[in-house]
Scaffold this motif. Structure first.
Motif, PDB file in Angstrom:
ATOM      1  N   ARG A  30     -38.521  18.513  69.571  1.00 41.67           N
ATOM      2  CA  ARG A  30     -37.902  20.366  69.236  1.00 41.67           C
ATOM      3  C   ARG A  30     -36.964  20.354  68.596  1.00 41.67           C
ATOM      4  O   ARG A  30     -35.956  19.370  68.887  1.00 41.67           O
ATOM      5  CB  ARG A  30     -37.520  20.880  70.718  1.00 41.67           C
ATOM      6  CG  ARG A  30     -37.611  22.853  70.227  1.00 41.67           C
ATOM      7  CD  ARG A  30     -37.700  23.484  71.545  1.00 41.67           C
ATOM      8  NE  ARG A  30     -37.731  24.556  71.404  1.00 41.67           N
ATOM      9  CZ  ARG A  30     -36.563  25.013  71.210  1.00 41.67           C
ATOM     10  NH1 ARG A  30     -35.602  24.412  71.220  1.00 41.67           N
ATOM     11  NH2 ARG A  30     -36.337  26.110  70.933  1.00 41.67           N
ATOM     12  N   ASN A  33     -30.975  23.279  69.765  1.00 40.55           N
ATOM     13  CA  ASN A  33     -30.815  24.285  69.709  1.00 40.55           C
ATOM     14  C   ASN A  33     -29.137  24.992  68.639  1.00 40.55           C
ATOM     15  O   ASN A  33     -29.662  25.740  68.222  1.00 40.55           O
ATOM     16  CB  ASN A  33     -30.177  24.869  71.089  1.00 40.55           C
ATOM     17  CG  ASN A  33     -31.106  25.664  72.225  1.00 40.55           C
ATOM     18  OD1 ASN A  33     -32.620  25.101  71.597  1.00 40.55           O
ATOM     19  ND2 ASN A  33     -31.347  24.953  73.290  1.00 40.55           N
ATOM     20  N   TRP A  34     -28.567  24.126  68.460  1.00 41.81           N
ATOM     21  CA  TRP A  34     -27.881  24.087  67.947  1.00 41.81           C
ATOM     22  C   TRP A  34     -28.079  24.826  66.426  1.00 41.81           C
ATOM     23  O   TRP A  34     -27.008  25.077  65.673  1.00 41.81           O
ATOM     24  CB  TRP A  34     -26.396  23.530  67.892  1.00 41.81           C
ATOM     25  CG  TRP A  34     -26.691  22.249  67.865  1.00 41.81           C
ATOM     26  CD1 TRP A  34     -27.147  20.584  67.974  1.00 41.81           C
ATOM     27  CD2 TRP A  34     -26.813  21.163  65.966  1.00 41.81           C
ATOM     28  NE1 TRP A  34     -27.270  20.043  67.316  1.00 41.81           N
ATOM     29  CE2 TRP A  34     -27.106  20.036  65.902  1.00 41.81           C
ATOM     30  CE3 TRP A  34     -26.050  22.305  64.904  1.00 41.81           C
ATOM     31  CZ2 TRP A  34     -27.460  19.682  65.104  1.00 41.81           C
ATOM     32  CZ3 TRP A  34     -26.027  21.005  63.621  1.00 41.81           C
ATOM     33  CH2 TRP A  34     -26.524  19.595  63.876  1.00 41.81           C
ATOM     34  N   TYR A  37     -29.888  27.746  66.098  1.00 45.09           N
ATOM     35  CA  TYR A  37     -29.084  28.903  65.484  1.00 45.09           C
ATOM     36  C   TYR A  37     -28.180  28.525  64.452  1.00 45.09           C
ATOM     37  O   TYR A  37     -28.193  29.966  63.977  1.00 45.09           O
ATOM     38  CB  TYR A  37     -27.533  29.321  67.072  1.00 45.09           C
ATOM     39  CG  TYR A  37     -28.132  28.786  68.569  1.00 45.09           C
ATOM     40  CD1 TYR A  37     -29.941  30.099  68.507  1.00 45.09           C
ATOM     41  CD2 TYR A  37     -27.614  27.901  69.698  1.00 45.09           C
ATOM     42  CE1 TYR A  37     -30.516  29.679  69.876  1.00 45.09           C
ATOM     43  CE2 TYR A  37     -28.590  28.351  70.693  1.00 45.09           C
ATOM     44  CZ  TYR A  37     -29.634  29.569  70.963  1.00 45.09           C
ATOM     45  OH  TYR A  37     -29.844  29.666  72.537  1.00 45.09           O
TER      46      TYR A  37
END
Length: 195
Positions: A30, A33-34, A37
């Motif tokens: 995956r 997250n950064w 975002y």
């Protein structure tokens, strides 16, 4: 084709996909997250930016901003060297929106009382004091330098004051540019005899 190496069973490590393309093997993980975002933020920003520019027109288009700034720069250059005997400079000023808008403001505050806001004067309202400034018939000469002379020196016999001592050369030239913006260069001009 060889199979990519896999970590031994029971050992944690990055999983690799089973295919190899041009000697490149992909991880099967995956995204951080950064990174996600940042992607979603860029998409949201582009939608807001598109809406503000294209739909709501809240922010002027880049071309409009550039044109306005170029007109302002041209106005500053022209204002530095106004040759009141050169008709071409007055015609150039009459095509510059910065000069025309400044002249309109001065005209509205000082000249509209006699010549009306529409510049039509007696042509629109016979009770008006000043003549029509939108037609091609001029009383004191219709070339730009003659119009400038009329505005700057005034017509004391008719009650029009000399405006250049009050306004200065630049503001007087702006008023002339505003008047000329309602005319075309090379249009036929007739000179009427004063009544």
């Amino acid at each position: 084709m060889t199979q990519p190496p896999q970590p031994p069973p029971g050992q944690n490590g990055p999983k690799l996909r089973n295919h190899v393309y041009d000697g490149i093997q992909e991880f099967d993980q995956r995204l951080p997250n950064w990174w996600l975002y940042t992607l979603y933020g860029a998409i949201a920003f582009s939608i807001v930016y598109w809406f503000a520019h294209m739909v709501a027109k809240v922010v002027p288009a880049d071309g409009t901003q550039v044109d306005a700034e170029m007109a302002r720069i041209a106005a500053v250059k022209m204002a530095g060297s106004i040759d009141v005997t050169n008709d071409d400079i007055f015609w150039e000023m009459s095509g510059n929106p910065v000069f025309v808008e400044a002249g309109k403001q001065t005209y509205t505050s000082l000249c509209a009382a006699c010549h009306l806001a529409s510049l039509r004067g007696k042509g629109e309202n016979p009770a008006a004091v000043g003549p029509d400034l939108t037609d091609t018939a001029w009383i004191h000469g219709g070339t730009p330098k003659e119009v400038y002379h009329t505005v700057s020196a005034g017509v004391l016999a008719k009650g029009m004051p000399a405006w250049e001592p009050v306004l200065g050369q630049k503001k007087t030239a702006e008023v002339v540019a505003f008047l000329l913006s309602h005319h075309r260069k090379g249009e036929p001009v007739t000179v009427e005899t004063p009544k």
